[in-house]
Enzyme design. Structure first.
Site, short mmCIF file in Angstrom:
data_model
loop_
_atom_site.label_atom_id
_atom_site.label_comp_id
_atom_site.label_asym_id
_atom_site.label_seq_id
_atom_site.Cartn_x
_atom_site.Cartn_y
_atom_site.Cartn_z
N LYS A 53 -36.33 -17.45 -80.84
CA LYS A 53 -37.20 -18.62 -80.63
C LYS A 53 -38.32 -18.28 -79.64
CE LYS A 53 -33.51 -21.71 -81.95
NZ LYS A 53 -32.40 -22.57 -81.60
N GLN A 97 -29.92 -25.29 -76.43
CA GLN A 97 -29.22 -24.46 -77.42
C GLN A 97 -27.75 -24.89 -77.50
OE1 GLN A 97 -30.72 -22.11 -79.42
NE2 GLN A 97 -28.75 -22.02 -80.45
N ASP A 120 -36.05 -30.64 -81.60
CA ASP A 120 -34.95 -30.35 -82.53
C ASP A 120 -34.65 -31.57 -83.42
OD1 ASP A 120 -33.92 -27.81 -82.71
OD2 ASP A 120 -32.58 -28.00 -80.98
#
Ligand code: NAD
Length: 287
Positions: A53, A97, A120
């Protein structure tokens, strides 16, 4: 005839070039898009995903801020950090995460992220927005899949789409997106009786179960579009999806490989959402 392979890596590369141009435009206007990545603990897979990422951010000119906390971080520490990131104007997107260590309540963490930085798309507000088709931040993996399906030029409307897997991060949002595009959608999961009975009638088959070899040719309709989201590491270290690629490619019209299919698109959609946040675009159509 053998299916055409949908090259996720090539599509992702092309999109990243386009996104780098959007970033350059923002920078000319004095805005540098910024993504904060919060990683807790030392799970090797999480480390790998975070590295990918951050590399994608670098590639597109998005500034990244990595916050690595130890595995014994308390929930209060994580919530405090998210509070600071919510208030920081240089941060346009916040990603935590997953998975989190057991002492931390994942729902509480996700609900603390400001909805306008939830790149997200996991905050309940954004989940609800997706349900009514007005998401600002479509969840990255299913949105990447949608773009891969669009690559084939096949019209989704009216087709039978079958999603194998019903998780909150892949299967369910995937089904909602396909429904939004007016497919007739079936969702299958671990308790589905006679999986093949459903998959065999799919015009579009999206598989996200995390079970290598789950989908074999007898389960696939001739000419189907098959998207394999699964990432499984075999005992010999080989990475495979959930679909028997070599067998199924003789039945499908289009198929994604693993690796090189959905994976690169997931990361690219994260960049897309971060840029969109920096642009402060209103909710509405996805692109
Ligand atoms: P998960 O474990 O949270 O959910 C798996 C889902 O599959 C569940 O709904 C379960 O009921 C269903 N399932 C399990 N076995 C099944 C079976 N035999 N038949 C039918 N359904 C079955 O997993 P997830 O987070 O949704 O991820 C799924 C897979 O996708 C994993 O392999 C994961 O590594 C991969 N993944 C890939 C990307 C990417 O970018 N390519 C992103 C996220 C997840």
């Amino acid at each position: 005839m053998s299916a055409r392979v949908i090259d996720g890596r090539a599509l992702a590369t092309g999109l990243r070039v386009k996104y780098a141009e959007s970033v350059a435009e923002l920078v000319r206007n004095g805005i540098v898009p910024g993504l904060a990545v919060v990683m807790i603990g030392s799970d090797p897979a999480s480390h790998l995903y975070v590295r990918n990422k951050i590399r994608a951010c670098d590639e597109c000119g998005v500034r990244s801020f990595l916050h690595a906390l130890s595995a014994d971080a308390t929930e209060a520490e994580v919530l405090d950090l998210i509070g600071e990131l919510n208030a920081d104007p240089s941060v346009h997107g916040i990603l935590v995460q997953l998975p989190l260590p057991p002492q931390i309540d994942v729902r509480r963490v996700l609900e603390t992220i400001a909805v306008d930085k939830d790149v997200d798309g996991f905050h309940l507000y954004n989940v609800g927005a997706l349900t009514v088709g007005e998401s600002i931040f479509p969840p990255c993996t299913p949105y990447g899949v949608q773009l891969l399906i669009d690559q084939t030029g096949i019209e989704i409307e009216g087709k039978h789409a079958v999603v194998v897997g019903a998780s909150n991060i892949v299967g369910k949002p995937m089904a909602l997106m396909l429904l939004q595009r007016l497919a007739t959608v079936t969702i299958c999961h671990a308790r589905t009786v006679n999986l093949a009975h459903h998959t065999i009638s799919a015009d579009v088959l999206v598989v996200a179960a995390g079970k290598p070899g789950l989908i074999v040719p007898q389960m696939v309709k001739q000419g189907a579009v098959v998207i394999d989201v699964g990432i499984n590491k075999l005992a010999d270290g080989k990475i495979v999806g959930d679909v028997d690629f070599e067998g199924v490619r003789d039945k499908a019209s289009w198929i994604t490989p693993v690796p090189g299919g959905v994976g690169p698109m997931t990361v690219t959609m994260l960049i897309r959402n971060t840029i969109r946040s920096a642009q402060r675009l209103p909710a509405g159509s996805f692109d």
